[in-house]
Design a protein around this motif. Sequence first.
Motif, PDB file in Angstrom:
ATOM      1  N   UNK A 204       0.857  -1.183   0.000  1.00 51.89           N
ATOM      2  CA  UNK A 204       0.000   0.000   0.000  1.00 51.89           C
ATOM      3  C   UNK A 204       0.892   1.232   0.000  1.00 51.89           C
ATOM      4  N   UNK A 205       0.633   2.138  -0.933  1.00 51.51           N
ATOM      5  CA  UNK A 205       1.476   3.320  -1.103  1.00 51.51           C
ATOM      6  C   UNK A 205       0.827   4.563  -0.494  1.00 51.51           C
ATOM      7  N   UNK A 206       1.586   5.640  -0.468  1.00 52.11           N
ATOM      8  CA  UNK A 206       1.049   6.927  -0.019  1.00 52.11           C
ATOM      9  C   UNK A 206      -0.128   7.338  -0.895  1.00 52.11           C
ATOM     10  N   UNK A 207      -0.003   7.124  -2.208  1.00 47.31           N
ATOM     11  CA  UNK A 207      -1.082   7.485  -3.130  1.00 47.31           C
ATOM     12  C   UNK A 207      -2.361   6.712  -2.812  1.00 47.31           C
ATOM     13  N   UNK A 208      -2.227   5.452  -2.410  1.00 47.68           N
ATOM     14  CA  UNK A 208      -3.398   4.647  -2.047  1.00 47.68           C
ATOM     15  C   UNK A 208      -4.104   5.240  -0.822  1.00 47.68           C
ATOM     16  N   UNK A 209      -3.307   5.677   0.159  1.00 47.87           N
ATOM     17  CA  UNK A 209      -3.889   6.282   1.364  1.00 47.87           C
ATOM     18  C   UNK A 209      -4.576   7.588   1.012  1.00 47.87           C
ATOM     19  N   UNK A 210      -3.903   8.429   0.215  1.00 50.56           N
ATOM     20  CA  UNK A 210      -4.470   9.729  -0.161  1.00 50.56           C
ATOM     21  C   UNK A 210      -5.787   9.558  -0.925  1.00 50.56           C
ATOM     22  N   UNK A 211      -5.817   8.596  -1.826  1.00 45.83           N
ATOM     23  CA  UNK A 211      -6.993   8.413  -2.677  1.00 45.83           C
ATOM     24  C   UNK A 211      -8.160   7.788  -1.932  1.00 45.83           C
ATOM     25  N   UNK A 212      -7.886   6.802  -1.083  1.00 45.32           N
ATOM     26  CA  UNK A 212      -8.962   6.003  -0.497  1.00 45.32           C
ATOM     27  C   UNK A 212      -9.328   6.374   0.936  1.00 45.32           C
ATOM     28  N   UNK A 213      -8.416   7.039   1.650  1.00 53.65           N
ATOM     29  CA  UNK A 213      -8.711   7.408   3.032  1.00 53.65           C
ATOM     30  C   UNK A 213      -9.112   8.868   3.130  1.00 53.65           C
ATOM     31  N   UNK A 214      -8.742   9.664   2.117  1.00 53.09           N
ATOM     32  CA  UNK A 214      -9.189  11.053   2.092  1.00 53.09           C
ATOM     33  C   UNK A 214      -8.311  12.003   2.875  1.00 53.09           C
ATOM     34  N   UNK A 215      -6.994  11.817   2.799  1.00 53.82           N
ATOM     35  CA  UNK A 215      -6.071  12.738   3.447  1.00 53.82           C
ATOM     36  C   UNK A 215      -4.951  13.034   2.471  1.00 53.82           C
ATOM     37  N   UNK A 216      -4.521  14.281   2.433  1.00 53.56           N
ATOM     38  CA  UNK A 216      -3.468  14.689   1.513  1.00 53.56           C
ATOM     39  C   UNK A 216      -2.154  14.820   2.248  1.00 53.56           C
TER      40      UNK A 216
END
Length: 345
Positions: A204-216
Amino acid sequence: MAGKSYIETHRQVQSILEDVRSGIFKYVYLLMGEEPYYPDLVCDAIIDHCLQDWEKDFNETICYGADVDADTVITAARRFPMMADRQLVVVKEAQQMKSLEELALYCQQPLDSTVLVILMHGASADKRKSLYKTVLKTGVVVESNALRDYELPQWISTYYEGRGLRIHPEAARLLAEQAGTDLGKIAIETDKMLKNLPEGIQEVSVADIEKNVGISRQFSVFELTKCLSYRQAPQALKIAAHIGEAPRFALPMVVAPLFTHFSRILKYHALLPTRPAPADAAKVLGVNPYFLKEYDAAVRNYRLDQCSAIISLLCDYDYKGKGGEAGESSPSELFMELVTKILCV
């Protein structure tokens, strides 16, 4: 952290879950602690696997501490199962029982056909008293202590490994910032995210967290500490301004991670003369070795005396953020003032 570390608790719970799923049960479980994630996880697993669906009508009793006393629970636990090998008695919110300690009498000689679960939510039994000591001998005690902020990224990595996944260290740090110390929230956010990720994904990458969890990451405290480490003043001030504009912004909530960060830099200064191995240094700092290059930069950019001055500043602004001598400045203005002073030390 008092008592067991989260790593020990995690391993204990995984072992219990393996037994439960294999049909192996203890006579008594005392599930307790400030952090409810692990106690709830064990309790739910026992309820799911202790009895077959058709056995539950006559052999499953689930009650709440505010509604029962010890006599009622003991009476239920001493019944024999009907057309089943065992029965299950669960007391949820057990910390609300006025006569909780009296359950020690039953726990001294529990019935071998009863599984008794005592679930305390956000509370613990008194370790000096009989109930705790008795269950240690005749059953299982799971104590789940609250994690510190700095322990969360490592917990997240461990949690993902348990699910057959890797998570990039920066992604773990970002998720920790978003979820706080609520382990249940991390589990829920992970479940939601995995439903949206491609099948067979391994990391799981930073981009996955940003896209799916809603935090930049761009405007996170995590990115702010990184910019401060490298003394990237324009970007640090831009991030600080954005964070301060958040509707629920509270100064103490951002001062705390900054305090942790600069305390680590101070600690790293003290470590360097001993020439520690990277893994040892990371362990002492409580970070993933991946982040050591950031701390290498930070100790070059902030001398020992500067770190001490910044920690003093952070204490002052924590006090101001909690209503002490803040004057007419708003929390966001105080935050900008703090970040500017850090960069000017």
